[in-house]
Enzyme design. Structure first.
Site, PDB file in Angstrom:
ATOM      1  N   LYS A   1      -4.220   4.447   9.317  1.00  0.00           N
ATOM      2  CA  LYS A   1      -5.078   4.833   8.197  1.00  0.00           C
ATOM      3  C   LYS A   1      -5.872   6.054   8.627  1.00  0.00           C
ATOM      4  CE  LYS A   1      -7.698   2.649   4.476  1.00  0.00           C
ATOM      5  NZ  LYS A   1      -8.775   3.567   4.185  1.00  0.00           N
TER       6      LYS A   1
ATOM      7  N   ARG B   1       0.849  -1.193   0.000  1.00  0.00           N
ATOM      8  CA  ARG B   1       0.000   0.000   0.000  1.00  0.00           C
ATOM      9  C   ARG B   1       0.883   1.240   0.000  1.00  0.00           C
ATOM     10  NH1 ARG B   1      -4.833   0.531   4.299  1.00  0.00           N
ATOM     11  NH2 ARG B   1      -3.227   1.038   5.817  1.00  0.00           N
TER      12      ARG B   1
ATOM     13  N   SER C   1     -12.338  -3.596   0.029  1.00  0.00           N
ATOM     14  CA  SER C   1     -12.623  -3.032   1.352  1.00  0.00           C
ATOM     15  C   SER C   1     -14.108  -2.770   1.469  1.00  0.00           C
ATOM     16  CB  SER C   1     -11.878  -1.703   1.547  1.00  0.00           C
ATOM     17  OG  SER C   1     -10.511  -1.922   1.728  1.00  0.00           O
TER      18      SER C   1
END
Lengths: 217, 217
Positions: free
Chosen positions: A140, A41, A110
């Site tokens: 996050k 990511r 997600s």
């Protein structure tokens, strides 16, 4: 490969502040310790940097046969020959990613902590859904409120897809997370920021495998 | 298709503050006026929004047979069936994009105003290079200093690839830009913010075609 195999201990990378070599070393140690899947990511890297990292990581993971999943970017997954892609609700739609990557690619989605998202995913060609944040998380920034263990259980019950839990999972809560019907747990900080990523991964994996062995045998 | 055809009057989009319908209308009017190529540039949209816009724009452009080029995103170009992609220096490398998009795709590269970039592009499988900013520009925040007309001429002389000039080009300087050896001019504000995009495009195109006709016949 099935999500209940590669989805058990799912590492989501977080490179902030780490030199490339050190970053790759942490991931490799976590994989040696028992991580079953790595999602790269990168939220702020240029495409060239993202691509270079993906290439390096793919090389590092090759000996371990641990799938490499690319966050968001279908083109980068395609170009580096990654095993799949992980999509968010505002990323490319699943059917388009599937068209580009083919039937063997792993495609995860997600679902956040929304029952609507979980139900919408039922008809999609996804290999797993990621549900979270389960607990408050520091890695996050745009994550919504946490759903907790009961919320997670409800989402697992609402889904026929394999569910991977994410968000604030650590050594203290992993066992309880595994009791809610998930196929595995995804971790960022608990592995990337571990003092000993190998030992942490090993402990997490032992916990997960013990929980799963009780469920599936 | 060759860059000296589609590269003559090259529109780079800028959607800021525009509703989708209005945005598409401006582009369509500019195309009716003589734009030869449209590059969809989205710097902050989510992938889902970028994709939806690309789909809509492709539909709008279809009747005019004007190529649609996607900025940066090879996956979005692939999925919507765009005619090509425009890459920056820190985007996916040209050979990888070519591998994904195939031999018929248009692949353009921003060389900025660097002789090194222009020379490096000589061995790349690109259809054109974009050079700029020629003049100061308000629509690209991260653009470096402008090279001016003499700088543009030097860069054109250094390149065997078709050169498209970009950055601050408008009705006052377009004719001089066309005299420096480029195959065309790319515009953002001069078309997207025009009071009458059709009339502006028509005037720009007349200027460009007149300059090119003197060179090639």
């Amino acid at each position: 490969m099935e999500a209940f195999l590669y989805g058990r201990l799912y590492l989501v990378t977080d490179r902030q502040g780490l030199a490339e070599g050190h970053f790759l070393d942490i991931i490799e140690k976590a994989v040696q310790g028992g991580v079953t899947c790595v999602q790269l990511r990168e939220k702020s890297a240029s495409d060239a940097v993202f691509l270079a990292l993906a290439h390096q990581l793919k090389k590092r993971l090759q000996p371990y046969q641990v799938p490499l999943i690319i966050n968001d970017r279908v083109d980068i997954a395609l170009v580096v020959g990654a095993d799949g892609v992980h999509l968010g609700q505002s990323d490319m739609q699943v059917h388009l990613a599937r068209k580009v990557l083919g039937p063997k690619a792993i495609i995860g989605l997600s679902a956040e902590i929304s029952v609507e998202n979980v139900q919408a995913a039922e008809v999609l060609d996804v290999d797993y859904i990621a549900v979270g944040p389960i607990f408050p998380t520091s890695t996050k920034m745009d994550a919504g409120p946490a759903c907790g263990l009961e919320g997670l259980r409800a989402l697992c019950l609402a889904s026929s897809k394999p569910v991977i839990a994410i968000g604030g999972i650590n050594q203290h809560n992993l066992a309880s997370v595994m009791d809610q019907g998930v196929v595995g747990g995804a971790m960022v900080a608990a592995l990337m920021q571990a003092v000993d990523p190998y030992a942490s991964a090993q402990a997490f994996r032992a916990c997960i495998d013990q929980k799963l062995s009780k469920r599936f045998v």
